[in-house]
Enzyme design. Structure first.
Site, PDB file in Angstrom:
ATOM      1  N   HIS A 144       0.827  -1.209   0.000  1.00 10.91           N
ATOM      2  CA  HIS A 144       0.000   0.000   0.000  1.00 10.91           C
ATOM      3  C   HIS A 144       0.857   1.254   0.000  1.00 10.91           C
ATOM      4  O   HIS A 144       0.521   2.251  -0.650  1.00 10.91           O
ATOM      5  CB  HIS A 144      -0.912  -0.002   1.221  1.00 10.91           C
ATOM      6  CG  HIS A 144      -1.986  -1.043   1.152  1.00 10.91           C
ATOM      7  ND1 HIS A 144      -2.703  -1.443   2.245  1.00 10.91           N
ATOM      8  CD2 HIS A 144      -2.461  -1.766   0.109  1.00 10.91           C
ATOM      9  CE1 HIS A 144      -3.580  -2.374   1.885  1.00 10.91           C
ATOM     10  NE2 HIS A 144      -3.450  -2.577   0.602  1.00 10.91           N
ATOM     11  N   ARG A 176     -10.727   0.435 -11.785  1.00  5.43           N
ATOM     12  CA  ARG A 176     -11.089  -0.455 -10.680  1.00  5.43           C
ATOM     13  C   ARG A 176     -12.502  -0.098 -10.225  1.00  5.43           C
ATOM     14  O   ARG A 176     -12.747   1.018  -9.783  1.00  5.43           O
ATOM     15  CB  ARG A 176     -10.120  -0.273  -9.513  1.00  5.43           C
ATOM     16  CG  ARG A 176      -8.653  -0.548  -9.837  1.00  5.43           C
ATOM     17  CD  ARG A 176      -7.816  -0.314  -8.582  1.00  5.43           C
ATOM     18  NE  ARG A 176      -6.419  -0.592  -8.772  1.00  5.43           N
ATOM     19  CZ  ARG A 176      -5.495   0.314  -9.106  1.00  5.43           C
ATOM     20  NH1 ARG A 176      -5.872   1.565  -9.312  1.00  5.43           N
ATOM     21  NH2 ARG A 176      -4.239  -0.015  -9.250  1.00  5.43           N
ATOM     22  N   ARG A 180     -12.488  -2.952 -15.336  1.00  8.75           N
ATOM     23  CA  ARG A 180     -12.328  -4.279 -14.732  1.00  8.75           C
ATOM     24  C   ARG A 180     -13.538  -4.583 -13.871  1.00  8.75           C
ATOM     25  O   ARG A 180     -13.947  -3.760 -13.048  1.00  8.75           O
ATOM     26  CB  ARG A 180     -11.064  -4.334 -13.879  1.00  8.75           C
ATOM     27  CG  ARG A 180     -10.796  -5.724 -13.275  1.00  8.75           C
ATOM     28  CD  ARG A 180      -9.535  -5.739 -12.451  1.00  8.75           C
ATOM     29  NE  ARG A 180      -9.647  -4.925 -11.246  1.00  8.75           N
ATOM     30  CZ  ARG A 180      -8.631  -4.689 -10.419  1.00  8.75           C
ATOM     31  NH1 ARG A 180      -7.426  -5.170 -10.681  1.00  8.75           N
ATOM     32  NH2 ARG A 180      -8.808  -3.947  -9.330  1.00  8.75           N
ATOM     33  N   GLU A 183      -3.349 -12.907 -14.551  1.00  7.13           N
ATOM     34  CA  GLU A 183      -2.744 -12.811 -13.226  1.00  7.13           C
ATOM     35  C   GLU A 183      -2.367 -14.178 -12.677  1.00  7.13           C
ATOM     36  O   GLU A 183      -1.616 -14.275 -11.705  1.00  7.13           O
ATOM     37  CB  GLU A 183      -3.723 -12.154 -12.253  1.00  7.13           C
ATOM     38  CG  GLU A 183      -4.183 -10.774 -12.670  1.00  7.13           C
ATOM     39  CD  GLU A 183      -5.450 -10.352 -11.941  1.00  7.13           C
ATOM     40  OE1 GLU A 183      -5.354  -9.487 -11.073  1.00  7.13           O
ATOM     41  OE2 GLU A 183      -6.525 -10.903 -12.249  1.00  7.13           O
ATOM     42  N   ASN A 222       1.356  -7.561 -10.515  1.00  7.04           N
ATOM     43  CA  ASN A 222       1.404  -7.675  -9.052  1.00  7.04           C
ATOM     44  C   ASN A 222       1.049  -9.086  -8.599  1.00  7.04           C
ATOM     45  O   ASN A 222       1.796  -9.740  -7.870  1.00  7.04           O
ATOM     46  CB  ASN A 222       0.443  -6.682  -8.411  1.00  7.04           C
ATOM     47  CG  ASN A 222       0.767  -5.243  -8.762  1.00  7.04           C
ATOM     48  OD1 ASN A 222       1.792  -4.961  -9.368  1.00  7.04           O
ATOM     49  ND2 ASN A 222      -0.104  -4.338  -8.384  1.00  7.04           N
ATOM     50  N   ASP A 223      -0.120  -9.569  -9.021  1.00  5.49           N
ATOM     51  CA  ASP A 223      -0.539 -10.915  -8.620  1.00  5.49           C
ATOM     52  C   ASP A 223       0.227 -11.989  -9.386  1.00  5.49           C
ATOM     53  O   ASP A 223       0.539 -13.048  -8.828  1.00  5.49           O
ATOM     54  CB  ASP A 223      -2.043 -11.092  -8.839  1.00  5.49           C
ATOM     55  CG  ASP A 223      -2.858 -10.656  -7.625  1.00  5.49           C
ATOM     56  OD1 ASP A 223      -2.400 -10.908  -6.502  1.00  5.49           O
ATOM     57  OD2 ASP A 223      -3.931 -10.064  -7.812  1.00  5.49           O
ATOM     58  N   ARG A 268       3.630 -11.129  -1.474  1.00  2.00           N
ATOM     59  CA  ARG A 268       4.095  -9.857  -2.023  1.00  2.00           C
ATOM     60  C   ARG A 268       4.267  -8.785  -0.959  1.00  2.00           C
ATOM     61  O   ARG A 268       4.793  -7.715  -1.237  1.00  2.00           O
ATOM     62  CB  ARG A 268       3.146  -9.376  -3.115  1.00  2.00           C
ATOM     63  CG  ARG A 268       1.782  -8.956  -2.653  1.00  2.00           C
ATOM     64  CD  ARG A 268       0.863  -8.741  -3.836  1.00  2.00           C
ATOM     65  NE  ARG A 268      -0.048  -7.619  -3.626  1.00  2.00           N
ATOM     66  CZ  ARG A 268      -1.017  -7.284  -4.463  1.00  2.00           C
ATOM     67  NH1 ARG A 268      -1.199  -7.995  -5.557  1.00  2.00           N
ATOM     68  NH2 ARG A 268      -1.780  -6.255  -4.232  1.00  2.00           N
ATOM     69  N   CYS A 276      -0.915  -3.708 -16.614  1.00  2.53           N
ATOM     70  CA  CYS A 276      -1.525  -2.707 -15.736  1.00  2.53           C
ATOM     71  C   CYS A 276      -1.103  -2.888 -14.284  1.00  2.53           C
ATOM     72  O   CYS A 276      -1.737  -2.357 -13.382  1.00  2.53           O
ATOM     73  CB  CYS A 276      -3.049  -2.735 -15.852  1.00  2.53           C
ATOM     74  SG  CYS A 276      -3.811  -4.290 -15.360  1.00  2.53           S
TER      75      CYS A 276
END
Length: 548
Positions: free
Chosen positions: A183, A285, A321, A409, A432-433, A443, A480
């Protein structure tokens, strides 16, 4: 000079004296005992005050910051936490002590779950401290407001603190914990504050120590040499000036197009992105309108929120998304309670497969909002793992006249990208995932941040495989994840065959400028060099050398 090494996540140079967050509230030594019933009511009242404050901050924020603050408010209202507090009170603890013990129990559960749930431990501790402050009448924890530009140092930062930072007084951020997708990273990038995470030895740095933070190299320099500091600052300012002059559209120096897009969360975020030179939205999002509600929003309510983003972007493309809930973003009306491993559980599109009405109503709302849109509206589903799931989603999107795509992902989806692309019109890689699942590494873990680094050659190999599938099918392949915000890595991704890069709009000028400086052939050479490297640091160095 002493140089500490961490992971650079937001490029730039920041200097100034070290400052640290306000100390956490303490538990009184002479706490009176309270009954489980009375204590639970007092805890719920204090937690509700904290939740409302977090929601207020979320309403004043936008993008990922708003989403994270609203998710943290949900944690404060967690019914399971109330039960744990009651159990501690039953054993004779005072209320503040019971809160500490209950949060530690829940934190252990989150750590055991791993993945995104483990990432919420920092948020849970922040809720704990704010509730204890409310119960005991102590000052709410937070970030100091220094009189001169300063470097904020911490073990980690809670979303409620990071989202409210002022770049005019916080010149850089350095944390001893966290990773490239934490975050702290996401919000500091949104704010444009240079940031280094996972920095060993940072906890020993005293307040007031002069620091230089290099968000590109990951270095935190104690008592930096003035000449060295000036040279680095001059170089960073030259890069920033070049970025400010970028006008788009995205392309290499020999005019090979690579779209530069923005990640947005809501209408205000889209309006800010529209004021830049991005070519559209690569990731909208949609979680915000769900996270702020205890019940599923109606089709009309959803459509109104989506329409704000489409209107803000005008004739530019918007990729929406569908709901990405579950794991660290639980919803009372959709997600399953008490999953043993929520990061690998019922999340993303899997919720739509379990409750088809949930997906259908969201697609209806997107289609309704898209009716009057001047730009292209594409829609993609998160956490797709099989070819059959892609077929299922594409059919539902096309029934409503929408252009369907899916997120890549899950490693299985990357390996079968050629088959998935037979059924959808585009794919977007969520690095990220994908890095977390491909490298089997939490992560959020600072100890494993080298594995979730987007420069990992294994991750780049998966991206390259998906990009080749897209090229063979003649269909777009975007990125992304946080990788798309790295100016150097953007060149490597273009060299692998990625056709669009979507990140925080604040990152777009630097990424666009970096691409415009190099030819496609140079980017391809850099990609080959990075793929051949043995680790992320070597990959960065090899790509830098290949690009001259």
């Amino acid at each position: 000079m002493t140089i500490l090494q961490g992971t650079g996540v937001v490029p730039g140079i920041g200097t100034g004296p070290a400052v640290r967050p306000t100390p956490r509230p303490t538990v009184p030594d002479d706490e009176p005992e309270v009954s489980a019933e009375e204590g639970a009511e007092r805890f719920k009242a204090a937690a509700e005050v904290v939740a409302q404050r977090l929601e207020q901050r979320g309403s004043n924020a936008s993008g990922p910051a708003a989403e994270i603050l609203l998710a943290t408010a949900t944690l404060a209202r967690d019914r399971g936490l109330v039960g744990l507090v009651s159990a501690q009170l039953g054993s004779g603890s005072g209320l503040a002590s019971a809160t500490v013990a209950a949060v530690e129990q829940l934190s252990d559960m989150f750590r055991s779950a791993g993945g995104l749930m483990a990432e919420r431990v920092t948020d849970l501790y922040d809720v704990r401290d704010r509730v204890i402050a409310e119960l005991t009448g102590q000052a709410e924890p937070g970030i100091p407001m220094p009189e001169v530009p300063s470097v904020l140092c911490a073990d980690d930062l809670a979303p409620a603190d990071t989202a409210g930072l002022d770049p005019a007084v916080i010149s850089a951020i350095a944390t001893s914990l966290g990773g490239v997708t934490s975050h702290t990273t996401i919000i500091s990038r949104q704010l444009g504050i240079p940031c280094v995470v996972g920095c060993a030895g940072l906890d020993d740095v005293e307040v007031g120590t002069d620091l230089l933070v290099d968000g590109s190299t990951g270095e935190v320099v104690l008592d930096p040499d003035p000449q060295m500091a000036k040279e680095r600052q001059d170089a960073a300012e030259a890069a920033a000036e070049a970025a400010r002059s970028w006008t788009g559209p995205g392309s290499t120096s020999d005019r090979h197009a690579v779209d530069i897009l923005a990640n947005v969360q809501d209408g205000p975020g889209a309006q800010r992105a529209a004021e830049t030179n991005v070519q559209g939205v690569g990731l909208f999002r949609t979680e915000l309108c769900f996270l702020s509600s205890d019940t599923e929003p109606t089709v009309e309510q959803q459509a109104a929120i989506y329409r704000e983003v489409l209107d803000a972007m005008g004739e530019r493309k918007v990729v929406i998304r569908t709901l990405d809930a579950g794991s660290d973003k639980p919803l009372t009306f959709a997600t399953l309670p008490d999953e043993p491993n929520p990061a690998l559980g019922m999340r993303g599109m899997r919720l739509g497969l379990r409750d088809e009405g949930l997906m259908d109503r969201q697609l209806d709302a997107i289609a309704e909002a898209a009716k009057d849109s001047k730009g292209d509206v594409w829609v993609m589903a998160p956490m797709v793992a099989t070819e059959g799931e892609a077929v299922w989603f594409a059919a539902r999107a096309r029934e409503r006249g929408l252009t369907p795509g899916v997120m890549i992902e899950v490693p299985a989806a990357a390996l079968l990208a050629d088959r998935i692309l037979k059924h959808v019109d585009f794919v977007s890689i969520g690095t990220n995932d994908l890095s977390q699942y491909a490298l089997a590494a939490d992560r959020m873990s600072a100890d494993l941040s080298h594995l979730t680094d987007p420069w990992q050659p294994a991750l780049l190999a998966l991206v390259g495989q998906v990009a080749r599938a897209g090229r063979d099918a003649g269909k777009p392949v975007g990125v992304c994840g946080e990788a798309a915000a790295d100016p150097l890595l953007g060149c490597v991704l273009a060299g692998l065959g990625v056709t669009s890069l979507s990140a925080a709009s604040t990152a777009a000028p630097a990424v666009g400028t970096s691409l415009a400086t190099h030819t496609l052939a140079e980017c391809e050479k850099a990609a080959e060099a990075a793929l051949a490297a043995t680790d992320p640091r070597a990959a960065r160095e090899a790509a830098t050398a290949a690009l001259g």
